[in-house]
Design an enzyme around this catalytic site. Structure first.
Site: not given
Ligand code: IFM
Length: 456
Positions: A178, A364
Site C-alpha cells: 500500500e 488483503e
C-alpha cells in the site's frame, strides 16, 4: 455452519476454484511481532510515532502486539489448521539493519525469518513475503525518510540482503504494501508514522517508493531462482456523490490520485497527465529514467480491497478539491467502511480491463467488528463470517468473468495492532486476548477452515 445453500448463500466450495488457487491469511511485522528490543532490532518509525501521546487512540504500541516473535509456531499451526496453502507476512527492516543500512546485517534478525519461513514450509504454507509494510528504520527517517532519495538505495541494499538469505525458500515477493498509505497516511494526513503533514512531501515519498519498487525487481530476479514479484496496492472502486458534472469530475480526479497514480506508472503509462497538471509545484522530482524503472515488468499485481469510496467536488479542499463523503444507508463494519462485495467485482473488472495484469492476487480483504467473548469462551462473529462468505462468493464471480485472479489472502490471521487505532479494531479470524496472549479461532475462522478443508 453447513453450507446447504440459500438464496443469500448459494453453495460455495473450494473446488469451485482452480486447484492451484492460493488461499491464505495476511499479517505484517509491526502489527504482530512485538519483541521490539530483542535480538538487535533497531527502532522503527512506528516505535517513535507510538511514543508520542495522542498518536494512537488507546495510547498503545506494537511493543508486544501478538508476541508473534515468540509464538510463531502456534500461529503457523493455526494457519495450517485452516487448510490454507499460503501465508503472507512482512519483514521488519529494522531487524535486518538496525539503523537502516550497513555493511553487516543483523544475523539474529535474518535467523528469525529463516526459522519462520522453514516453519511455513514444514506446514505446507507457501511463503509470500512483503519487504516493506511501513516499519521504516527510524535512523533513515532521521535523514528524511522516503522523501530522501538515499532511502531508495537503502531499500535496494536491504532487498539484496534479505533475498540472498531467503531466496532459496521464498518464491513470491511483494516489494511494498500500500504505497498510498506509506505516502499519504504517513506524510500528508499525519495519521501514521512518521506523522508529517505535507502534500508535497507525500508525493515525493510516493515517487521514491515506486522507484525503489522498480529497482528492487532486478535484484530479486538475480538472487531468487524462478522469482515472482509484485506490489500490493490499496485500491478503491469510486462513485460520484451525485450525477452533477462537478461530482463526476471530482471522482475522476480522486481516481487519478487514489488509483491511477499507482496503476498508470507501474504499467508503463507515466503519471496521469490530468493530475500532474493540478499538482503544480507539489509534483515530485523525477529523475531521468525513473518512469522506466517504475514500469519494470512484474509477475503479478497485489490488490488490497476493503471498501468503495464516494466522492464529491469540494472547491477549496486542498489541491485536489475533492472530498470523500460518508455513504448513506449502507451496511458498514465497525470502522464505518461500507461492506460491498460487489465493489470488489467492479474494482477487479476495471483493473483487469484497463491494465491487463497477467495475474492478480487479492493480497488483503477483511473486516473489523466489535467482537464479544461469550462466557464459554467463543467469539460468535456472525458479521465477519457473513462478510467473508459474501466476498468469497464475489471472488467466484470474478473468476467466472475471466479475470486472472489467482489467490485470496484474508486480513488477518490474528487480531493485531491496527496502527493509529491501536488494539481497538480487531480484524482477525483468530481472537487474541492481549492480556494472556491466548488465541481462539472465531466463528469466521472456523468457517474459513471448513470451506478450505472441504467440510462445508
Ligand atoms: O491493518 C491494515 C494493514 O496493515 C494494511 N491494510 C489495511 C489493514 C486494515 O486497516
Amino acid at each position: 455452519m453447513k453450507n446447504t445453500g440459500t438464496d443469500e448463500f448459494p453453495i460455495l466450495k473450494r473446488n469451485d476454484f482452480a486447484p492451484d488457487f492460493r488461499w491464505g491469511c495476511s499479517t505484517s511485522s509491526y502489527q504482530i511481532e512485538g519483541a521490539v528490543h530483542q535480538d538487535g532490532r533497531g527502532e522503527s518509525i512506528w516505535d517513535r510515532f507510538c511514543a508520542t501521546p495522542g498518536h494512537i487512540r488507546d495510547g498503545s504500541s506494537g511493543a508486544v502486539a501478538c508476541d508473534h516473535y515468540h509464538r510463531w509456531p502456534e500461529d503457523l499451526d493455526i494457519a495450517r489448521s485452516l487448510g490454507t496453502n499460503a501465508y503472507r507476512f512482512s519483514i521488519a527492516w529494522p531487524r535486518i539493519f538496525a539503523s537502516g543500512r550497513g555493511r553487516v546485517p543483523n544475523q539474529k534478525g535474518l535467523d528469525f525469518y529463516s526459522r519462520l519461513v522453514d516453519g511455513m514450509l514444514e506446514r505446507g504454507l507457501e511463503p509470500w513475503v512483503t519487504l516493506y509494510h511501513w516499519d521504516l528504520p527510524q535512523a533513515l527517517q532521521d535523514q528524511g525518510g522516503w522523501a530522501n532519495r538515499d532511502t531508495v538505495d537503502a531499500f535496494v541494499e536491504y532487498t539484496d540482503v534479505v533475498s540472498r538469505h531467503l531466496g532459496d525458500r521464498i518464491k513470491n515477493w511483494i516489494t511494498h504494501n500500500e504505497p498510498w498509505c506509506t505516502a499519504f497516511n504517513g506524510n500528508f494526513e499525519g495519521a501514521h508514522a512518521p506523522g508529517l503533514k505535507s502534500f508535497k512531501t507525500a508525493l515525493q515519498v510516493c515517487h521514491n517508493v515506486l522507484v525503489s519498487h522498480g529497482l528492487a525487481i532486478p535484484v530479486l530476479r538475480r538472487n531468487v531462482p524462478a522469482v515472482r514479484v509484485g506490489a500490493a496496492l490499496s485500491l478503491h472502486p469510486l462513485k460520484p456523490a451525485s450525477d452533477s458534472a462537478q461530482d463526476v469530475a471530482a471522482t475522476v480526479r480522486h481516481d487519478g490520485l487514489r488509483n491511477r497514480w499507482f496503476l498508470d506508472p507501474l504499467h508503463g503509462r507515466g503519471y496521469p497527465a490530468d493530475i500532474w497538471a493540478i499538482l503544480g509545484d507539489n509534483a515530485p522530482v523525477v529523475q531521468a529514467g525513473d518512469m522506466q524503472t517504475i514500469a519494470t515488468p512484474t509477475d503479478f499485481l497485489g490488490v488490497n480491497y476493503y471498501f468503495p469510496e464516494i466522492v464529491a467536488d469540494a472547491p477549496g479542499a486542498g489541491v485536489m478539491s475533492t472530498r470523500v463523503v460518508e455513504p448513506g444507508n449502507v451496511e458498514r463494519t465497525a470502522f464505518g467502511w461500507e461492506v460491498s462485495p460487489r465493489g470488489m467485482i467492479t474494482l477487479l473488472n476495471r483493473v483487469a480491463r484497463d491494465y491487463r495484469p497477467t495475474e492478480i492476487y487479492l493480497t488483503e480483504n477483511g473486516s473489523t467488528y466489535h467482537d464479544v467473548v461469550t462466557p464459554d469462551g467463543n467469539i460468535e462473529d456472525l458479521e465477519r463470517r457473513r462478510y467473508l462468505q459474501r466476498h468469497l462468493l464475489a471472488l467466484r464471480e470474478i473468476v467466472a468473468l475471466g479475470i486472472p485472479i489467482k489467490g485470496y489472502f484474508a486480513w488477518s490471521l490474528l487480531d493485531n495492532f491496527e496502527w493509529a487505532e491501536g488494539y481497538l479494531r480487531r480484524f482477525g479470524l483468530t481472537h487474541v486476548d492481549f492480556a494472556t496472549q491466548q488465541r481462539r479461532l472465531k466463528l469466521s475462522g472456523q468457517w474459513y477452515g471448513e470451506f478450505l478443508r472441504g467440510d462445508l
